[in-house]
Design a protein around this motif. Structure first.
Motif, PDB file in Angstrom:
ATOM      1  N   GLU A  28       0.826  -1.215   0.000  1.00  0.00           N
ATOM      2  CA  GLU A  28       0.000   0.000   0.000  1.00  0.00           C
ATOM      3  C   GLU A  28       0.858   1.262   0.000  1.00  0.00           C
ATOM      4  O   GLU A  28       0.516   2.251  -0.658  1.00  0.00           O
ATOM      5  N   ARG A  29       1.990   1.228   0.713  1.00  0.00           N
ATOM      6  CA  ARG A  29       2.888   2.389   0.700  1.00  0.00           C
ATOM      7  C   ARG A  29       3.393   2.680  -0.703  1.00  0.00           C
ATOM      8  O   ARG A  29       3.447   3.825  -1.143  1.00  0.00           O
ATOM      9  N   GLN A  30       3.741   1.611  -1.416  1.00  0.00           N
ATOM     10  CA  GLN A  30       4.223   1.801  -2.773  1.00  0.00           C
ATOM     11  C   GLN A  30       3.095   2.271  -3.696  1.00  0.00           C
ATOM     12  O   GLN A  30       3.287   3.153  -4.535  1.00  0.00           O
ATOM     13  N   LEU A  31       1.923   1.710  -3.533  1.00  0.00           N
ATOM     14  CA  LEU A  31       0.775   2.118  -4.351  1.00  0.00           C
ATOM     15  C   LEU A  31       0.447   3.590  -4.150  1.00  0.00           C
ATOM     16  O   LEU A  31       0.074   4.300  -5.094  1.00  0.00           O
ATOM     17  N   ARG A  32       0.597   4.073  -2.917  1.00  0.00           N
ATOM     18  CA  ARG A  32       0.266   5.467  -2.636  1.00  0.00           C
ATOM     19  C   ARG A  32       1.211   6.438  -3.330  1.00  0.00           C
ATOM     20  O   ARG A  32       0.877   7.610  -3.512  1.00  0.00           O
ATOM     21  N   THR A  33       2.378   5.953  -3.753  1.00  0.00           N
ATOM     22  CA  THR A  33       3.273   6.834  -4.509  1.00  0.00           C
ATOM     23  C   THR A  33       2.758   7.069  -5.922  1.00  0.00           C
ATOM     24  O   THR A  33       3.232   7.981  -6.625  1.00  0.00           O
ATOM     25  N   GLY A  34       1.828   6.223  -6.362  1.00  0.00           N
ATOM     26  CA  GLY A  34       1.314   6.316  -7.724  1.00  0.00           C
ATOM     27  C   GLY A  34       2.200   5.636  -8.753  1.00  0.00           C
ATOM     28  O   GLY A  34       1.879   5.627  -9.948  1.00  0.00           O
ATOM     29  N   VAL A  35       3.289   5.015  -8.313  1.00  0.00           N
ATOM     30  CA  VAL A  35       4.234   4.375  -9.233  1.00  0.00           C
ATOM     31  C   VAL A  35       4.143   2.860  -9.076  1.00  0.00           C
ATOM     32  O   VAL A  35       4.632   2.280  -8.100  1.00  0.00           O
ATOM     33  N   ALA A  36       3.513   2.230 -10.060  1.00  0.00           N
ATOM     34  CA  ALA A  36       3.453   0.772 -10.091  1.00  0.00           C
ATOM     35  C   ALA A  36       4.488   0.188 -11.047  1.00  0.00           C
ATOM     36  O   ALA A  36       4.849  -0.970 -10.951  1.00  0.00           O
ATOM     37  N   HIS A  37       4.946   1.027 -11.979  1.00  0.00           N
ATOM     38  CA  HIS A  37       5.906   0.538 -12.972  1.00  0.00           C
ATOM     39  C   HIS A  37       6.711   1.696 -13.546  1.00  0.00           C
ATOM     40  O   HIS A  37       6.173   2.774 -13.804  1.00  0.00           O
ATOM     41  N   THR A  38       8.023   1.450 -13.727  1.00  0.00           N
ATOM     42  CA  THR A  38       8.863   2.434 -14.415  1.00  0.00           C
ATOM     43  C   THR A  38       9.740   1.772 -15.475  1.00  0.00           C
ATOM     44  O   THR A  38      10.220   2.441 -16.378  1.00  0.00           O
ATOM     45  N   SER A  39       9.971   0.457 -15.343  1.00  0.00           N
ATOM     46  CA  SER A  39      10.915  -0.357 -16.115  1.00  0.00           C
ATOM     47  C   SER A  39      12.306  -0.203 -15.516  1.00  0.00           C
ATOM     48  O   SER A  39      12.609   0.791 -14.828  1.00  0.00           O
ATOM     49  N   THR A  40      13.153  -1.163 -15.812  1.00  0.00           N
ATOM     50  CA  THR A  40      14.503  -1.150 -15.246  1.00  0.00           C
ATOM     51  C   THR A  40      15.431  -0.171 -15.965  1.00  0.00           C
ATOM     52  O   THR A  40      16.628  -0.128 -15.678  1.00  0.00           O
ATOM     53  N   LEU A  41      14.890   0.621 -16.883  1.00  0.00           N
ATOM     54  CA  LEU A  41      15.678   1.697 -17.483  1.00  0.00           C
ATOM     55  C   LEU A  41      15.858   2.853 -16.491  1.00  0.00           C
ATOM     56  O   LEU A  41      16.646   3.773 -16.725  1.00  0.00           O
ATOM     57  N   TYR A  42      15.116   2.785 -15.387  1.00  0.00           N
ATOM     58  CA  TYR A  42      15.244   3.752 -14.313  1.00  0.00           C
ATOM     59  C   TYR A  42      15.595   3.004 -13.024  1.00  0.00           C
ATOM     60  O   TYR A  42      15.321   1.811 -12.889  1.00  0.00           O
ATOM     61  N   LEU A  43      16.181   3.680 -12.081  1.00  0.00           N
ATOM     62  CA  LEU A  43      16.475   3.064 -10.793  1.00  0.00           C
ATOM     63  C   LEU A  43      15.189   2.722 -10.058  1.00  0.00           C
ATOM     64  O   LEU A  43      14.243   3.518 -10.045  1.00  0.00           O
ATOM     65  N   ILE A  44      15.158   1.543  -9.448  1.00  0.00           N
ATOM     66  CA  ILE A  44      14.010   1.111  -8.647  1.00  0.00           C
ATOM     67  C   ILE A  44      14.536   0.765  -7.259  1.00  0.00           C
ATOM     68  O   ILE A  44      15.189  -0.264  -7.064  1.00  0.00           O
ATOM     69  N   ARG A  45      14.283   1.629  -6.295  1.00  0.00           N
ATOM     70  CA  ARG A  45      14.832   1.449  -4.950  1.00  0.00           C
ATOM     71  C   ARG A  45      14.425   0.104  -4.338  1.00  0.00           C
ATOM     72  O   ARG A  45      15.261  -0.617  -3.766  1.00  0.00           O
ATOM     73  N   GLN A  46      13.135  -0.245  -4.462  1.00  0.00           N
ATOM     74  CA  GLN A  46      12.669  -1.500  -3.875  1.00  0.00           C
ATOM     75  C   GLN A  46      13.414  -2.695  -4.480  1.00  0.00           C
ATOM     76  O   GLN A  46      13.751  -3.655  -3.787  1.00  0.00           O
ATOM     77  N   GLN A  47      13.671  -2.635  -5.782  1.00  0.00           N
ATOM     78  CA  GLN A  47      14.351  -3.733  -6.457  1.00  0.00           C
ATOM     79  C   GLN A  47      15.802  -3.861  -5.977  1.00  0.00           C
ATOM     80  O   GLN A  47      16.278  -4.967  -5.691  1.00  0.00           O
ATOM     81  N   VAL A  48      16.493  -2.738  -5.898  1.00  0.00           N
ATOM     82  CA  VAL A  48      17.889  -2.758  -5.451  1.00  0.00           C
ATOM     83  C   VAL A  48      17.988  -3.267  -4.017  1.00  0.00           C
ATOM     84  O   VAL A  48      18.854  -4.096  -3.686  1.00  0.00           O
ATOM     85  N   GLU A  49      17.105  -2.802  -3.157  1.00  0.00           N
ATOM     86  CA  GLU A  49      17.136  -3.241  -1.752  1.00  0.00           C
ATOM     87  C   GLU A  49      16.875  -4.734  -1.631  1.00  0.00           C
ATOM     88  O   GLU A  49      17.547  -5.435  -0.852  1.00  0.00           O
ATOM     89  N   LEU A  50      15.921  -5.246  -2.405  1.00  0.00           N
ATOM     90  CA  LEU A  50      15.633  -6.676  -2.359  1.00  0.00           C
ATOM     91  C   LEU A  50      16.802  -7.487  -2.923  1.00  0.00           C
ATOM     92  O   LEU A  50      17.169  -8.527  -2.375  1.00  0.00           O
ATOM     93  N   ALA A  51      17.394  -7.008  -4.004  1.00  0.00           N
ATOM     94  CA  ALA A  51      18.545  -7.705  -4.577  1.00  0.00           C
ATOM     95  C   ALA A  51      19.686  -7.774  -3.585  1.00  0.00           C
ATOM     96  O   ALA A  51      20.377  -8.809  -3.471  1.00  0.00           O
ATOM     97  N   GLU A  52      19.926  -6.710  -2.846  1.00  0.00           N
ATOM     98  CA  GLU A  52      20.996  -6.703  -1.831  1.00  0.00           C
ATOM     99  C   GLU A  52      20.734  -7.766  -0.766  1.00  0.00           C
ATOM    100  O   GLU A  52      21.652  -8.495  -0.353  1.00  0.00           O
ATOM    101  N   LYS A  53      19.495  -7.860  -0.331  1.00  0.00           N
ATOM    102  CA  LYS A  53      19.156  -8.851   0.699  1.00  0.00           C
ATOM    103  C   LYS A  53      19.319 -10.274   0.180  1.00  0.00           C
ATOM    104  O   LYS A  53      19.861 -11.155   0.864  1.00  0.00           O
ATOM    105  N   ILE A  54      18.833 -10.529  -1.051  1.00  0.00           N
ATOM    106  CA  ILE A  54      18.914 -11.876  -1.614  1.00  0.00           C
ATOM    107  C   ILE A  54      20.367 -12.258  -1.864  1.00  0.00           C
ATOM    108  O   ILE A  54      20.772 -13.409  -1.607  1.00  0.00           O
TER     109      ILE A  54
END
Length: 434
Positions: free
Chosen positions: A69-95
């Motif tokens: 819901e926090r992410q949905l409230r930003t209005g950004v559901a998709h940008t493509s990986t041509l842009y930085l995606i903070r959630q993606q980078v953080e998850l990749a670091e953890k994995i």
């Protein structure tokens, strides 16, 4: 609208080859909480299958809902990986941190099928070979490439494939050449088979071996501990890569380990993951050695893989798994189920074997006094479980295995409740079979 209406509409627009449980009594799940779901008729069930081991944390989990819901409230559901995606980078670091692979890189996809397809792309590129070693009774996905390395006839819709596959024996202990062997002998025979395969039916420059530490669709069959490690010693002699398909075994589900591969004294070159990490949101991927993952010699990306919504869910799921030590819970609660089922097996001749680890458990059914598969009895137990308020899955090469992968948050009381429902179902069908 009645369930019959929805089922008729389903059959009118969905492919005939797409299975649906319970036939004419198919259920629509309309709500869920914790480890329970409720159908359109208002009946509540304890869920021991979790959408095929995918609803790993359970239903309506506040931490996951709030992250999405926090992410949905930003209005950004998709940008493509041509842009930085903070959630993606953080998850990749953890994995990368929990993978056990030094200097790891992560590529996100939408599913386990796509993850395995990507892993094979990486392996065949760096090795400049289209030869793959796969394991009989395996399942790796429904795409053209992953279907080629699926060693399970029921799921192989075509003999056409883009890779050359050589097959190795599964860990089946009931039938075939491995039946009755000790763990050590089984490993020795399998390693001999690997060496013979490499010497006879390959061109020598094999790209990779892909294997599930515990075979999912295959009915939770698994080889002895150390088997993949013994294989890796042979593979390393010529640089063949090891891909561990952890789509069903990852994230602590097996209890003893965080990843299934860790039971084998080996570190894979690539690990594929999906299902539970999204807890229902579409999320999968590959984590592996930088040298291998970076070997793709062209521009590539996944439009929806690791999108902000799914990655937000994935971060919340992995944080929850680690902060609540769900691996330990899987081992503790799984032991209640495993011990109870093994005691039951001793008094019910239709049960040939109880197997699995943690909260990844299976019961295989046969005709009493034989190892002949009994899919009819399996269906009866499956349906009795539903009548008893318990949802389980099916599988196995002969469709004679009940599969159970409850959410890792399952409580001890819920485990005992489910065990009672399952025990009553098996005893009922066993009595009918005598």
């Amino acid at each position: 609208m009645t369930n019959d209406d929805l089922l008729a509409r389903h059959h009118a627009v969905m492919p005939a080859w797409m299975p649906i449980y319970y036939g004419d009594e198919a259920i629509e799940i309309v709500s869920g909480s914790g480890r329970h779901v409720t159908d359109a008729a208002g009946r509540t069930y304890l869920d021991f299958f979790g959408g095929v081991l995918t609803t790993m944390i359970g239903y309506d989990v506040p931490e996951i809902r709030e992250a999405v819901e926090r992410q949905l409230r930003t209005g950004v559901a998709h940008t493509s990986t041509l842009y930085l995606i903070r959630q993606q980078v953080e998850l990749a670091e953890k994995i990368a941190r929990v993978s056990g692979i030094p200097d790891a890189r992560v590529f996100f996809t939408n599913s386990g099928t796509e993850a395995n397809e990507a892993a094979m792309l990486m392996a065949t590129n760096i090795r400049r070979s289209n030869q793959i070693l796969a394991v009989k009774n395996s399942y790796h996905g429904r795409s053209f490439g992953t279907m080629a390395v699926t060693g399970h006839r029921s799921w192989s819709a075509s003999s056409l494939n883009p890779v050359q596959v050589s097959w190795l024996p599964s860990g089946d202990r009931l039938r075939g050449r491995m039946a009755g062997l000790s763990d050590g002998d089984q490993i020795d025979v399998a390693v001999d088979e690997l060496r013979e395969t490499l010497a006879t039916v390959t061109a020598g420059d094999v790209a990779a071996m892909i294997a599930e530490p515990i075979q999912g669709v295959g009915g939770f069959v698994h080889a002895p501990d150390g088997m993949l490690g013994a294989f890796k010693k042979v593979l390393d002699e010529t640089g063949i890569l090891l891909i561990a398909d952890e789509v069903q075994t990852g994230w602590g589900r097996t209890g003893e380990h965080f990843w299934g591969y860790q039971a084998h004294g080996v570190v894979p070159d690539l690990i594929t993951f999906a299902k539970g990490i999204g807890n229902g949101f579409a999320l999968g991927g590959v984590v592996g050695r930088a040298e291998v993952i970076n070997a793709v010699p062209a521009i590539s990306f996944s439009t929806f893989g690791g999108n902000p919504i799914s990655a937000a869910a994935g971060n919340a799921v992995l944080d929850y798994v680690l902060s609540h030590d769900l691996q330990a819970n899987a081992q503790r609660v799984g032991a209640i189920l495993l011990d109870g089922l093994r005691r039951l097996a001793g008094e019910t001749p239709i049960v040939a074997e109880v197997r699995g680890r943690g909260l990844m458990l299976a019961v295989e059914f046969v005709r009493p006094g034989t190892t002949e598969p009994d899919p009819a009895a399996t269906v009866r137990v499956f349906e009795e479980c539903r009548r008893n308020g318990l949802l389980v899955g099916k599988g196995g090469l002969y469709n004679n295995v009940l599969r159970m992968g409850p959410p890792l948050t399952l409580t001890e009381d819920e485990a005992r409740t489910g065990l009672t429902a399952l025990t009553d179902a098996i005893r009922t069908v066993n009595a009918e079979s005598l």
